[in-house]
Write a protein that holds these residues in place. Sequence first.
Motif, PDB file in Angstrom:
ATOM      1  N   VAL A  10     -14.632 -25.650 -34.323  1.00 23.72           N
ATOM      2  CA  VAL A  10     -15.094 -24.996 -33.103  1.00 23.72           C
ATOM      3  C   VAL A  10     -14.083 -25.179 -31.978  1.00 23.72           C
ATOM      4  N   ALA A  11     -13.407 -26.350 -31.978  1.00 26.17           N
ATOM      5  CA  ALA A  11     -12.420 -26.636 -30.939  1.00 26.17           C
ATOM      6  C   ALA A  11     -11.080 -25.950 -31.201  1.00 26.17           C
ATOM      7  N   GLY A  12     -10.945 -25.284 -32.357  1.00 19.33           N
ATOM      8  CA  GLY A  12      -9.716 -24.566 -32.648  1.00 19.33           C
ATOM      9  C   GLY A  12      -8.713 -25.331 -33.493  1.00 19.33           C
ATOM     10  N   THR A  13      -9.120 -26.481 -34.048  1.00 18.71           N
ATOM     11  CA  THR A  13      -8.217 -27.294 -34.868  1.00 18.71           C
ATOM     12  C   THR A  13      -8.087 -26.681 -36.259  1.00 18.71           C
ATOM     13  N   ASP A  14      -6.875 -26.561 -36.733  1.00 14.46           N
ATOM     14  CA  ASP A  14      -6.592 -26.032 -38.071  1.00 14.46           C
ATOM     15  C   ASP A  14      -6.975 -27.105 -39.089  1.00 14.46           C
ATOM     16  N   ILE A  15      -8.023 -26.877 -39.843  1.00 19.05           N
ATOM     17  CA  ILE A  15      -8.560 -27.869 -40.777  1.00 19.05           C
ATOM     18  C   ILE A  15      -7.548 -28.204 -41.869  1.00 19.05           C
ATOM     19  N   GLU A  16      -6.903 -27.223 -42.439  1.00 19.19           N
ATOM     20  CA  GLU A  16      -5.941 -27.478 -43.513  1.00 19.19           C
ATOM     21  C   GLU A  16      -4.749 -28.278 -42.998  1.00 19.19           C
ATOM     22  N   ALA A  17      -4.299 -27.983 -41.793  1.00 16.33           N
ATOM     23  CA  ALA A  17      -3.185 -28.741 -41.210  1.00 16.33           C
ATOM     24  C   ALA A  17      -3.577 -30.196 -41.012  1.00 16.33           C
ATOM     25  N   MET A  18      -4.806 -30.450 -40.589  1.00 17.99           N
ATOM     26  CA  MET A  18      -5.277 -31.824 -40.389  1.00 17.99           C
ATOM     27  C   MET A  18      -5.394 -32.559 -41.719  1.00 17.99           C
ATOM     28  N   LYS A  19      -5.876 -31.875 -42.747  1.00 15.17           N
ATOM     29  CA  LYS A  19      -5.973 -32.488 -44.070  1.00 15.17           C
ATOM     30  C   LYS A  19      -4.594 -32.874 -44.594  1.00 15.17           C
ATOM     31  N   GLU A  20      -3.625 -31.990 -44.394  1.00  9.51           N
ATOM     32  CA  GLU A  20      -2.254 -32.270 -44.834  1.00  9.51           C
ATOM     33  C   GLU A  20      -1.679 -33.447 -44.068  1.00  9.51           C
ATOM     34  N   GLN A  21      -1.913 -33.494 -42.780  1.00  4.54           N
ATOM     35  CA  GLN A  21      -1.428 -34.612 -41.972  1.00  4.54           C
ATOM     36  C   GLN A  21      -2.062 -35.922 -42.437  1.00  4.54           C
ATOM     37  N   ALA A  22      -3.338 -35.902 -42.762  1.00  2.64           N
ATOM     38  CA  ALA A  22      -4.030 -37.107 -43.245  1.00  2.64           C
ATOM     39  C   ALA A  22      -3.446 -37.561 -44.587  1.00  2.64           C
ATOM     40  N   ARG A  23      -3.135 -36.608 -45.466  1.00  2.00           N
ATOM     41  CA  ARG A  23      -2.559 -36.955 -46.774  1.00  2.00           C
ATOM     42  C   ARG A  23      -1.213 -37.649 -46.620  1.00  2.00           C
ATOM     43  N   ARG A  24      -0.442 -37.244 -45.617  1.00  2.94           N
ATOM     44  CA  ARG A  24       0.891 -37.814 -45.414  1.00  2.94           C
ATOM     45  C   ARG A  24       0.875 -39.093 -44.588  1.00  2.94           C
ATOM     46  N   SER A  25      -0.248 -39.444 -43.997  1.00  3.98           N
ATOM     47  CA  SER A  25      -0.266 -40.531 -43.023  1.00  3.98           C
ATOM     48  C   SER A  25      -0.350 -41.926 -43.638  1.00  3.98           C
ATOM     49  N   GLY A  26      -0.594 -42.060 -44.919  1.00  3.44           N
ATOM     50  CA  GLY A  26      -0.647 -43.387 -45.517  1.00  3.44           C
ATOM     51  C   GLY A  26      -1.993 -43.680 -46.138  1.00  3.44           C
ATOM     52  N   LEU A  27      -2.378 -44.943 -46.099  1.00  3.78           N
ATOM     53  CA  LEU A  27      -3.610 -45.386 -46.734  1.00  3.78           C
ATOM     54  C   LEU A  27      -4.843 -44.929 -45.963  1.00  3.78           C
ATOM     55  N   SER A  28      -5.921 -44.668 -46.712  1.00  5.10           N
ATOM     56  CA  SER A  28      -7.202 -44.410 -46.058  1.00  5.10           C
ATOM     57  C   SER A  28      -7.763 -45.749 -45.582  1.00  5.10           C
ATOM     58  N   TYR A  29      -8.806 -45.693 -44.805  1.00  3.33           N
ATOM     59  CA  TYR A  29      -9.439 -46.919 -44.309  1.00  3.33           C
ATOM     60  C   TYR A  29      -9.844 -47.822 -45.478  1.00  3.33           C
ATOM     61  N   ASN A  30     -10.524 -47.259 -46.467  1.00  8.24           N
ATOM     62  CA  ASN A  30     -10.983 -48.056 -47.609  1.00  8.24           C
ATOM     63  C   ASN A  30      -9.816 -48.594 -48.432  1.00  8.24           C
ATOM     64  N   GLU A  31      -8.768 -47.811 -48.590  1.00  6.06           N
ATOM     65  CA  GLU A  31      -7.590 -48.286 -49.309  1.00  6.06           C
ATOM     66  C   GLU A  31      -6.927 -49.438 -48.559  1.00  6.06           C
ATOM     67  N   ALA A  32      -6.886 -49.330 -47.240  1.00  3.90           N
ATOM     68  CA  ALA A  32      -6.294 -50.403 -46.433  1.00  3.90           C
ATOM     69  C   ALA A  32      -7.113 -51.683 -46.550  1.00  3.90           C
ATOM     70  N   ILE A  33      -8.433 -51.575 -46.478  1.00  7.03           N
ATOM     71  CA  ILE A  33      -9.307 -52.746 -46.601  1.00  7.03           C
ATOM     72  C   ILE A  33      -9.123 -53.397 -47.969  1.00  7.03           C
ATOM     73  N   GLU A  34      -9.068 -52.601 -49.016  1.00  6.71           N
ATOM     74  CA  GLU A  34      -8.876 -53.135 -50.365  1.00  6.71           C
ATOM     75  C   GLU A  34      -7.528 -53.838 -50.483  1.00  6.71           C
TER      76      GLU A  34
END
Length: 69
Positions: A10-34
């Motif tokens: 709704v705010a105009g954020t490109d969902i696919e671009a955000m997903k791609e950025q998240a994939r490249r950003s490193g560990l997920s929260y759960n992966e980091a905790i583990e």
Amino acid sequence: MEKENRKYTVAGTDIEAMKEQARRSGLSYNEAIEFIAKTTGGRNTHIYSDTDVEAVKKQNEQSENVKRH
């Protein structure tokens, strides 16, 4: 044309671009905790442990038996 196939929030954020950025950003929260639990120890981290508890108990028991004899 490509813009028509993309989905936006709704705010105009490109969902696919955000997903791609998240994939490249490193560990997920759960992966980091583990990772932290496995590499540093700590309280209540047993759910992340790959230690065979029964094998450790057996090894400790054998060690105690050697000490007694």
